[in-house]
Design an enzyme around this catalytic site. Structure first.
Site: not given
Ligand SMILES: *Cc1c(COP(=O)(O)O)cnc(C)c1O
Length: 398
Positions: A88, A110, A375
């Site tokens: 993020k 948000e 992620s």
């Molecule tokens: C917010 C989040 C996601 C999902 O968001 P995308 O916009 O689909 O990438 C995926 N993994 C983590 C660790 C997140 O914090």
């Protein structure tokens, strides 16, 4: 062919379906963004902060033990190692520089899992912006630590009590605020969703994931991967990984959505179960009932709990550039344990969905070369995992 086109369409998807009151905000944002992209000084400074503050480039780590266990070659793109614990920050850093370039003073956002709220509050603190975050009450309950972090960072967190009290309701509130306060306020959107130009802006800032991964894999393996795998909530980490490989015809993209309680109730998988419709200003696949009303979603991973998906993913699905699959809560927990036990890396529940899907790839295509976008890290999810494990154990007893 450049995507999106001038009106913000990726093929049939995207665009700008908004009330008149919002059109000024979005036109101003679009114009400023194209100017910002030519502002070499800002871009150099952004690069500096991505490196020294956020921790880029992230490693492309060869997960040797996981690879041996599965019989495929797995590289993890380690976005979990970034400041604030997930991808993020790539987007919030980019957009805070854009907000500064536009001369705005206040940031609104948000948040679902709270990860985007924390990443926003973080950059707002660092660059001296007032920051107000909208969050569904249900999500606030599930992610108490992130709420506390935002407050420590100096942001106000406003609970949203309408609808399902989750991410989509928080989005509605943020939009309402923006329309009223656009003069000094920048709306920092968290994923590749919403009206044009947000899907473009967020994709550009997240593409650093795929750009790095592409040159890293060529250095390490001297070839391109067979598969790119990423979880899809709104779709920003996935499109960030996929986009720089767009012209690489042989690379297969797999987006993993949340299947919720089980495969019979694919209730979060917008791209699998969804129909084309309009949510938060863009045309895309989304979950709706027979009357076209948005359906409530459920997933163990708050970050995947969104009824829609970014328009570029709908386009990828339509042109068969990517394939989208669903993984259930229970399977995601399996993925979570698998990575923790084999590699000593505790993943967030969102990429745990993608991790589980590696087993399916391994079953069909032994020996293939895979890049998975890890992620985020799992610290935020430990309470949920503990709760679920307790339930499963109780069931076994009874
Ligand atoms: C917010 C989040 C996601 C999902 O968001 P995308 O916009 O689909 O990438 C995926 N993994 C983590 C660790 C997140 O914090």
């Amino acid at each position: 062919m450049r995507m999106p086109d001038k009106k913000g369409y990726f093929g049939d998807f995207g665009g700008r379906f908004i009330p008149e009151t919002l059109s000024f905000c979005l036109r101003e944002l679009e114009e400023s963004y194209f100017k910002f992209k030519k502002d070499k000084r800002s871009l150099r400074e952004l690069d500096f902060y991505l490196k020294e503050y956020a921790g880029r480039p992230t490693p492309l780590y060869f997960a040797g033990k996981l690879s041996e266990y599965l019989g495929i070659k797995v590289y993890l793109k380690r976005e979990d190692l970034l400041h604030t614990g997930a991808h993020k920050i790539n987007n919030t850093l980019g957009q805070i520089f854009l907000a500064r370039h536009m001369g705005k003073k206040r940031i609104i956002a948000e948040t679902g899992a709270g990860q985007h709220g924390v990443a926003t509050a973080t950059v707002a603190a660092r660059f001296g912006f007032k920051c107000d975050v909208y969050m569904g009450e249900e999500d606030m309950r599930r992610q108490k630590t992130n709420v506390f972090k935002m407050e420590i960072l100096g942001a106000n967190v406003f609970p949203v009590r309408s609808g399902s009290k989750t991410l989509k309701d928080a989005c509605n509130e943020a939009i309402r605020d923006w329309v009223t306060n656009v003069k000094d306020t920048y709306y920092l959107l968290g994923s590749v969703v919403g009206p044009h130009p947000y899907p473009l802006i967020v994709r550009d800032f997240q593409s650093v994931i795929g750009k790095e991964a592409r040159s890293q894999i060529i250095k390490k393996e001297n070839r391109l991967p067979d598969y790119l795998v990423a979880c899809v909530g709104g779709g920003s980490n996935a499109i960030g990984l996929f986009h720089p490989f767009f012209d690489d015809k042989k690379v297969k993209n797999i987006g993993v959505e949340a299947g919720g309680l089980g495969l019979s109730s694919l209730n979060c998988a917008s791209l699998i179960k969804g129909k084309v419709g309009i949510l938060h200003g863009a045309k895309s696949f989304l979950l709706q009932d027979e009357f076209g009303q948005i359906k409530a979603t459920h997933s163990i991973a708050a970050g995947l709990d969104y009824p829609g998906v970014g328009p570029e993913h709908s386009f990828y699905k339509r042109i068969k550039k990517a394939c989208y699959v669903a993984v259930s809560d229970k399977e995601a927990l399996h993925g979570f344990k698998m990575l923790s036990k084999l590699e000593g890396i505790i993943p967030a529940l969102e990429p745990s969905h993608a991790l589980y899907y590696l087993k399916k790839i391994a079953k069909k295509n032994k020996g293939s070369l895979v890049i998975l976008c890890l992620s985020g890290r799992g610290d935020k999810d430990l309470d949920i995992v503990r709760e679920k494990r307790g339930k499963i154990k109780d069931k076994d007893k009874g």
